[in-house]
Structure formats: C-alpha cells, structure tokens
Design an enzyme around this catalytic site. Sequence first.
Site, short mmCIF file in Angstrom:
data_model
loop_
_atom_site.label_atom_id
_atom_site.label_comp_id
_atom_site.label_asym_id
_atom_site.label_seq_id
_atom_site.Cartn_x
_atom_site.Cartn_y
_atom_site.Cartn_z
N LYS A 69 0.84 -1.20 0.00
CA LYS A 69 0.00 0.00 0.00
C LYS A 69 0.88 1.25 0.00
O LYS A 69 0.61 2.22 -0.71
CB LYS A 69 -0.94 -0.01 1.22
N GLN A 113 -4.67 -1.51 9.51
CA GLN A 113 -4.66 -2.83 8.88
C GLN A 113 -5.34 -3.85 9.79
O GLN A 113 -5.01 -3.97 10.97
CB GLN A 113 -3.19 -3.25 8.59
N ASP A 136 -10.73 3.13 4.29
CA ASP A 136 -11.23 1.78 4.03
C ASP A 136 -12.74 1.76 3.81
O ASP A 136 -13.28 0.75 3.34
CB ASP A 136 -10.91 0.88 5.24
#
Length: 300
Positions: A69, A113, A136
């Site tokens: 990422k 995460q 997200d």
Amino acid sequence: MTTTITKSASDLSLDLSQKVIDGKAIAKALRQELAKEVRELKESAGITPGLAVVLVGEDPASGVYVRNKTRACVEVGIRSAQHILPDSTTEAELLSLIDTLNADTEIHGILVQLPLPSHIDQATIIEAISAQKDADGFHPYNMGRLLTGCPTLQPCTPLGVMHLLKSAGIKCAGKDAIVIGRSNIVGKPVAVMLLGQNATVTLCHSKTVNLEKKIAAADIVIAAIGRAEMIKGAWIKEGATVIDVGMNRNAEGKLCGDVEYAEAVKRAAHITPVPGGVGPMTIAMLLKNTVTAARLIHKV
Ligand code: NDP
C-alpha cells in the site's frame, strides 16, 4: 481460446468478446489516472493527498499488504506515513494515535490494517477513525451512507469489484446477481452496490440452502467466501459474469479463488482470474478513496 480485458475503466469501448478480466492492467490504468489527478490537485489547489497506514503486530501477510500500500501511494504521488506498532500496543495507545492522525491536516486517509490483535476491539477502532478520513470505508457512518444511496467513502474491495464490472462493459440493471459471502468488508457492501446499479441481488452465506441452484440462475456471480474452489465451474450459467474475490491456497499451496476457474472459464462470458483479478483493485481503490477524502476535506 480466451482473450483478456486490459483497458482503462474510462474506456468503455471494449471488445465484449473478451473474456478474462485483467484486474492487474485495469488497476494499473486506474493508478495512472489517479497519478494525473494528484498532480493536478497539487498544481491547482496546493493539496497533496496523504494516507496514514497503521499496522499493529507482526502478522507477515499484513506486513506485506502495508508495504504494498505504501509503495502504491508513492507511485501515484500520495504522501504516505507508516505507523508500525508492536503487538503489545494497548487499545488506548492505538486510540491516541488515531486521535493524532484525525487532527493531522496533512493526513486525509487513515487505514488501520486488519485483523487487529485480539486484545483490541476492531469496531471501537473503526469508529474512532474520523468518518471523513475513513480510507477503508468501514466506518458505520460511511456504511450507512452507502446503504441509504448517498455513498461517500466506500469499502475498497467492493468498489474494485464494481469497477471491474464497469470495465468489462457489464450492465447490472435488470440482471440477477448473486453474492456469496456476507462479511461487512466484502459481501454486504458489494450486494448494496449491485442493488444501487439496479441488479436483483441474492445474498448468500453458510446457512444458504440450494446454493448450486441459485448460482445456476445468476447472470452475475460474486464469490467472497474464502474457500478454495468451492463454487464448481459446472454451476455457472452459460454466459454469466464471474468475479472471484476469494484468496486461498489450494492443496498444492497454489494461490486460487473461491471458483473452480478451469471449468468456470469455459462457461462464463467474463471472469476474473486469481491472482490478477480483484486483488490489485483493492489497493487502487484505497488510493482513490484517499484522493476522494482529500477532495471532500478541502471541498475541491
Ligand atoms: P469472511 O470470512 O469474513 O466471510 C466469509 C463469508 O463466506 C461469510 O459470510 C460466510 O457465511 C460465507 N461462507 C462460508 N462458507 C460458506 C459456504 N459453504 N457457503 C456459502 N457461504 C459461505 O471473509 P471475507 O469477506 O473477509 O473474505 C472472503 C474472501 O475474500 C477471502 O478469501 C479473503 O481472503 C478474500 N478477500 C480478498 C480481498 C482482495 O483484495 N482480493 C479483500 C478482502 C477479502 P457466514 O456469514 O454464514 O459465516
């Protein structure tokens, strides 16, 4: 013989005889479009979108995702900040870091995460992230916006699925779509997005009966289960579109999806491979969400 769809999402003049949807190439095209948008944002408004990625613990797979990422951010010109915390980090310490990032004017997107170590409550952390910086798209506010048809920041993998359908020239309106898997991060949001595109959606899970029959009736099949090749190729309707979100290892340790690809590819009109289908889209959509968040925050 099968051919591959590789063009940009914005290029809908695709040859629809193409069968294998090349997520890797479609994601690359999207990253190129985003790099251009980021350059323009810097030039016209002096804004550099910034993404903070937080990793708690030493899970090797999560470590790889975080590195990928960060690399993708750099590639498109997004400022990226990594916060790697030890497994012993308390929920209070993580909440404190999120507070700091929420207040940081150079950060427009925050990603924690998942999964988190078991002593930290995932829902508490997701809700602590500012809804405006929810890269997200998992915050209940953004989920609610999606459900009520006013989407802002949306979950990345489902967004990637929808982008692949669009790139393949698939019109959802009036189609029978089936989603197998009802997680908050994939199954439920992708079902809502398909509904938003006027598909008639059946959402299945581990207690669903007659799964095979339901799949056989579907024009669009989205598999998000996490079980290697559980959906047999013979179940797929001739001419259906198959998007395989699953990421599994088969008995030989090879990466594979939830769909028995070798057989499904013979029946489907369009199908994503694993790897190289949905996977690359997730990161591309994370970058897109970061740019969207920067635009929303700065109202540009
Ligand atoms: P979850 O484990 O959270 O959810 C799995 C879903 O599958 C559940 O809703 C479960 O039903 C359902 N399920 C399990 N067994 C069956 C069955 N026999 N028949 C029908 N449904 C079943 O998984 P995720 O949604 O997080 O992920 C799904 C897959 O997608 C995984 O392989 C994951 O690795 C992959 N993934 C890939 C991403 C990418 O970027 N490519 C991103 C995210 C996920 P129930 O609710 O009843 O338990």
